[in-house]
Design a protein around this motif. Structure first.
Motif, mmCIF file in Angstrom:
data_model
loop_
_atom_site.group_PDB
_atom_site.id
_atom_site.type_symbol
_atom_site.label_atom_id
_atom_site.label_comp_id
_atom_site.label_asym_id
_atom_site.label_seq_id
_atom_site.Cartn_x
_atom_site.Cartn_y
_atom_site.Cartn_z
ATOM 1 N N ALA A 97 -2.342 -10.258 -3.727
ATOM 2 C CA ALA A 97 -2.039 -11.179 -4.822
ATOM 3 C C ALA A 97 -2.615 -10.640 -6.128
ATOM 4 O O ALA A 97 -2.050 -10.846 -7.204
ATOM 5 N N PHE A 98 -3.705 -9.936 -6.017
ATOM 6 C CA PHE A 98 -4.337 -9.372 -7.216
ATOM 7 C C PHE A 98 -3.378 -8.385 -7.893
ATOM 8 O O PHE A 98 -3.219 -8.373 -9.106
ATOM 9 N N LEU A 99 -2.727 -7.579 -7.046
ATOM 10 C CA LEU A 99 -1.811 -6.570 -7.604
ATOM 11 C C LEU A 99 -0.629 -7.234 -8.321
ATOM 12 O O LEU A 99 -0.090 -6.699 -9.281
ATOM 13 N N GLY A 100 -0.281 -8.445 -7.866
ATOM 14 C CA GLY A 100 0.826 -9.146 -8.509
ATOM 15 C C GLY A 100 0.398 -9.991 -9.700
ATOM 16 O O GLY A 100 1.241 -10.585 -10.375
ATOM 17 N N SER A 101 -0.905 -10.072 -9.979
ATOM 18 C CA SER A 101 -1.388 -10.980 -11.038
ATOM 19 C C SER A 101 -1.327 -10.310 -12.409
ATOM 20 O O SER A 101 -1.038 -9.114 -12.525
ATOM 21 N N ARG A 102 -1.624 -11.117 -13.435
ATOM 22 C CA ARG A 102 -1.590 -10.565 -14.802
ATOM 23 C C ARG A 102 -2.998 -10.201 -15.295
ATOM 24 O O ARG A 102 -3.224 -10.049 -16.487
ATOM 25 N N LEU A 103 -3.957 -10.118 -14.353
ATOM 26 C CA LEU A 103 -5.341 -9.871 -14.779
ATOM 27 C C LEU A 103 -5.531 -8.465 -15.336
ATOM 28 O O LEU A 103 -6.274 -8.268 -16.286
ATOM 29 N N LEU A 104 -4.875 -7.490 -14.723
ATOM 30 C CA LEU A 104 -5.044 -6.098 -15.150
ATOM 31 C C LEU A 104 -3.692 -5.509 -15.545
ATOM 32 O O LEU A 104 -2.643 -5.972 -15.083
ATOM 33 N N SER A 105 -3.744 -4.473 -16.363
ATOM 34 C CA SER A 105 -2.517 -3.747 -16.694
ATOM 35 C C SER A 105 -2.066 -2.972 -15.442
ATOM 36 O O SER A 105 -2.844 -2.819 -14.484
ATOM 37 N N THR A 106 -0.845 -2.477 -15.463
ATOM 38 C CA THR A 106 -0.347 -1.701 -14.309
ATOM 39 C C THR A 106 -1.265 -0.503 -14.059
ATOM 40 O O THR A 106 -1.621 -0.194 -12.919
ATOM 41 N N ARG A 107 -1.658 0.111 -15.140
ATOM 42 C CA ARG A 107 -2.548 1.264 -15.022
ATOM 43 C C ARG A 107 -3.882 0.861 -14.377
ATOM 44 O O ARG A 107 -4.401 1.552 -13.495
ATOM 45 N N GLY A 108 -4.411 -0.301 -14.832
ATOM 46 C CA GLY A 108 -5.676 -0.809 -14.289
ATOM 47 C C GLY A 108 -5.550 -1.118 -12.803
ATOM 48 O O GLY A 108 -6.470 -0.873 -12.019
ATOM 49 N N LEU A 145 -3.395 0.261 -10.682
ATOM 50 C CA LEU A 145 -3.267 1.516 -9.921
ATOM 51 C C LEU A 145 -4.639 2.146 -9.725
ATOM 52 O O LEU A 145 -4.984 2.618 -8.639
ATOM 53 N N ARG A 146 -5.414 2.116 -10.790
ATOM 54 C CA ARG A 146 -6.765 2.694 -10.683
ATOM 55 C C ARG A 146 -7.601 1.923 -9.668
ATOM 56 O O ARG A 146 -8.357 2.507 -8.886
ATOM 57 N N MET A 147 -7.443 0.583 -9.691
ATOM 58 C CA MET A 147 -8.191 -0.240 -8.739
ATOM 59 C C MET A 147 -7.780 0.120 -7.307
ATOM 60 O O MET A 147 -8.635 0.319 -6.436
ATOM 61 N N ALA A 148 -6.480 0.222 -7.077
ATOM 62 C CA ALA A 148 -5.994 0.564 -5.734
ATOM 63 C C ALA A 148 -6.496 1.947 -5.305
ATOM 64 O O ALA A 148 -6.721 2.202 -4.118
ATOM 65 N N GLY A 149 -6.722 2.812 -6.300
ATOM 66 C CA GLY A 149 -7.209 4.161 -6.011
ATOM 67 C C GLY A 149 -8.634 4.170 -5.467
ATOM 68 O O GLY A 149 -9.139 5.235 -5.081
ATOM 69 N N GLU A 150 -9.264 3.009 -5.404
ATOM 70 C CA GLU A 150 -10.629 2.932 -4.859
ATOM 71 C C GLU A 150 -10.700 3.517 -3.458
ATOM 72 O O GLU A 150 -11.704 4.101 -3.046
ATOM 73 N N LEU A 151 -9.567 3.366 -2.746
ATOM 74 C CA LEU A 151 -9.497 3.885 -1.369
ATOM 75 C C LEU A 151 -9.759 5.389 -1.320
ATOM 76 O O LEU A 151 -10.219 5.916 -0.308
ATOM 77 N N LEU A 152 -9.443 6.060 -2.419
ATOM 78 C CA LEU A 152 -9.554 7.518 -2.427
ATOM 79 C C LEU A 152 -10.863 8.017 -3.033
ATOM 80 O O LEU A 152 -11.151 9.213 -3.000
ATOM 81 N N VAL A 153 -11.631 7.102 -3.607
ATOM 82 C CA VAL A 153 -12.878 7.531 -4.270
ATOM 83 C C VAL A 153 -13.914 7.869 -3.200
ATOM 84 O O VAL A 153 -14.207 7.036 -2.334
ATOM 85 N N PRO A 154 -14.470 9.075 -3.224
ATOM 86 C CA PRO A 154 -15.440 9.427 -2.175
ATOM 87 C C PRO A 154 -16.740 8.621 -2.302
ATOM 88 O O PRO A 154 -17.067 8.133 -3.378
ATOM 89 N N ARG A 155 -17.402 8.510 -1.198
ATOM 90 C CA ARG A 155 -18.694 7.828 -1.150
ATOM 91 C C ARG A 155 -19.714 8.611 -1.980
ATOM 92 O O ARG A 155 -19.732 9.839 -1.948
ATOM 93 N N ARG A 156 -20.548 7.881 -2.713
ATOM 94 C CA ARG A 156 -21.593 8.571 -3.471
ATOM 95 C C ARG A 156 -22.614 9.146 -2.485
ATOM 96 O O ARG A 156 -23.106 8.417 -1.614
ATOM 97 N N ARG A 157 -22.923 10.416 -2.655
ATOM 98 C CA ARG A 157 -23.755 11.115 -1.665
ATOM 99 C C ARG A 157 -25.195 10.616 -1.636
ATOM 100 O O ARG A 157 -25.798 10.482 -0.601
ATOM 101 N N ASP A 158 -25.751 10.345 -2.849
ATOM 102 C CA ASP A 158 -27.182 10.022 -2.892
ATOM 103 C C ASP A 158 -27.431 8.521 -2.926
ATOM 104 O O ASP A 158 -28.444 8.061 -3.423
ATOM 105 N N LEU A 159 -26.481 7.742 -2.374
ATOM 106 C CA LEU A 159 -26.658 6.293 -2.343
ATOM 107 C C LEU A 159 -28.000 5.938 -1.702
ATOM 108 O O LEU A 159 -28.413 6.570 -0.744
ATOM 109 N N GLY A 160 -28.627 4.869 -2.160
ATOM 110 C CA GLY A 160 -29.898 4.495 -1.560
ATOM 111 C C GLY A 160 -31.020 5.245 -2.239
ATOM 112 O O GLY A 160 -31.809 4.649 -2.969
#
Ligand SMILES: Cc1cc2nc3c(=O)[nH]c(=O)nc-3n(C[C@H](O)[C@H](O)[C@H](O)COP(=O)(O)OP(=O)(O)OC[C@H]3O[C@@H](n4cnc5c(N)ncnc54)[C@H](O)[C@@H]3O)c2cc1C
Length: 490
Positions: A117-128, A130-145
């Motif tokens: 539903a978020f993807l269908g909402s008017r909260l973010l631009s199309t670009r925003g 797409l970038r949000m959906a791209g979270e799936l591809l963002v690697p884990r931060r190595r030095d977390l913690g």
């Protein structure tokens, strides 16, 4: 448990807010269960206990001084509710309150509950989006913690949001959420200290969407169904949040092994050879084997200034955001908006003075007289402290100027009540976790001293109550020699 001379062992608790009162009760209950004669004395600065949990009322209106409720997803709070016999007085927020709104480009937009539903909402631009959906591809931060251990590498909420979900998501979603919860700025708060769960999700699942998928799968596998969800449902009490602290104080007042000293503005803790003393302008009490300081961190700093200047400095260095809470009552017909929801938050980029507005009488019906509605606006916060200096009239004009358009407010409010919190909510700035370690180490060196409350490990009522269980266990373990002492002190 008695000391070497066979006397009772005494514990002092400084501060009679929810953290102090709940710690005192937890200590008494555990001591009783163990058959240990531990007595507890609570020292509260004000003539009345409760701290931020105060419920005010007049002419059929009921509004909160501080927190307007708590989520039902913390077992420790529900245990306390049951312990105090308050379950029948629990008040569940209305189902409409699941709907939350954001002000985006001057318009109120509902926050969707699912990513789809978020993807269908008017909260973010199309670009925003797409970038949000791209979270799936963002690697884990190595030095977390590890990164969170040092102030220089401790990641802010904003930085985390930008890294994983994109700049636009951070501005539109995270910024107002942080303003609403902390009265703070996402760019100035530590993710690991403020939202440790987010760090865990990235660490354990590699990302937030991956975590949602894995946790959803796990829930389906276990066949668990709950409408509360992981975030819980907001609750209060019939009679407001004061019911909780009033019941706590009544329980302690009725207990011969507990005492509340009201009007004791503690100035100093003194460490004798074998016991602590508590000093305030009107008196002094001594002979305490342990102290739990549950006053706000800036007050606690003063209590230990003469004992350990570094400890005092670490405590005093925890900043607090100021916040003005403005209760606004309106005749129903003077508000065009349907108020069907929880309320709204305002991202900083909308350039308003209002941080957010709760539609209080929609969340908990009965808070306004018939034919009226109650709103609760918040202004100020760490990003806009200047509004605190405004006179009442100016402050109200500023807030109404922000709200009139998108809420459809007509005429003057039937009720206005301003509550100014000069130091409302502790800000967990980068380095907070390292600061906590320094505080724990210093308290351990002094021995028999603990710090508790919203300044340290969670700002919510739930977090404070949860922590009191841990602290009570540690204090008793220290007093009975069961693994407390230096390493038990925090
Ligand atoms: C405007 C606002 C809205 C909030 N909304 C929510 C919400 O919706 N949900 C939620 O979970 N949390 C909310 N919070 C946070 C919540 O209020 C805190 O979690 C909670 O009040 C912390 O309790 P505490 O006992 O640590 O501190 P406090 O409530 O600040 O209590 C500290 C006590 O110490 C006393 N004291 C201070 N100095 C001394 C001294 N020198 N000697 C003796 N006593 C002293 C004070 O008088 C006070 O009674 C909100 C806070 C604010 C300000």
């Amino acid at each position: 448990m008695r000391d070497e001379d066979g006397r009772e062992v005494r514990v002092a608790v400084i501060g009679g807010g929810v953290a102090g009162l709940a710690a005192a009760l937890a200590l008494r209950d555990r001591a009783r269960a163990q058959g240990a004669p531990v007595t507890v004395t609570v020292f509260e600065k004000e003539p009345a206990t409760g701290g931020n949990l105060r419920t005010l009322g007049r002419d059929g209106w009921q509004f909160e001084w501080g927190p307007n409720g708590f989520l039902d997803n913390e077992p420790a709070t529900l245990r306390l509710v049951d312990r105090l016999g308050l379950r029948p007085r629990l008040l569940r927020s209305s189902d409409a309150a699941r709907r939350r709104f954001l002000l985006v480009n001057g318009r109120l937009e509902e926050i969707p509950l699912s990513p789809g539903a978020f993807l269908g909402s008017r909260l973010l631009s199309t670009r925003g989006k797409l970038r949000m959906a791209g979270e799936l591809l963002v690697p884990r931060r190595r030095d977390l913690g590890r990164a969170a251990d040092e102030p220089a590498t401790d990641e802010t909420i904003d930085r985390f949001g930008e890294r994983r979900l994109g700049r636009e998501f951070a501005d539109v979603m995270l910024d107002p959420m942080v303003k609403g919860v902390f009265g703070g700025e996402a760019k100035r708060l530590s993710l690991a200290a403020a939202f440790p769960r987010m760090v865990e999700l990235e660490r354990d699942h590699g990302g937030l969407f991956r975590a949602m998928i894995a946790l959803g799968r796990e829930k389906r596998r276990r066949g668990r169904r709950t409408d509360a969800g992981p975030t819980g449902v907001l609750h209060s009490f019939d009679g407001g949040m004061a019911v909780l602290v009033d019941a706590l104080a009544a329980e302690l007042d009725a207990d011969p092994g507990a005492e509340i000293v009201r009007g004791a503005d503690v100035a100093e803790l003194v460490r004798g050879n074998d016991a602590w003393s508590v000093r305030w302008p009107g008196g002094e009490r001594g002979g305490f084997a342990a102290v739990v300081d549950a006053a706000p961190a800036h007050a606690a700093a003063g209590h230990v200034r003469r004992l350990d200047t570094e400890l005092a400095g670490a405590l005093a260095g925890i900043p607090y955001a100021p916040m003005a809470v403005i209760a606004l009552g309106y005749r129903r017909q003077d508000v065009a908006h349907d108020l069907n929801g929880f309320g709204l938050l305002v991202p900083g980029r909308e350039k308003r003075n209002v941080l957010g507005v709760l539609w209080s009488s929609s969340i908990f019906p009965g808070l306004a007289p018939d034919g009226h509605v109650l709103l609760r606006a918040m202004a100020g916060g760490a990003g806009n402290p200047g509004v605190m200096a405004l006179a009442d009239r100016q402050l109200v004009d500023l807030v109404l100027g922000d709200l009139r358009g998108f809420m459809g407010l007509r005429g003057d409010p039937a009720l206005v009540h301003i509550i100014r919190h000069e130091r409302a909510i502790a800000q967990y700035v980068p380095g907070h976790l390292a600061r906590l370690r320094a505080i724990e180490a210093a308290a351990a060196r002094l021995g028999g001293l603990w710090f508790s409350g919203s300044a340290y490990r969670g700002i919510a009522v739930n977090a404070c109550i949860k922590e009191t269980e841990t602290i009570a266990g540690r204090v008793l373990a220290a007093l009975t020699g069961g693994g407390g002492g230096a390493e038990g002190a925090r």
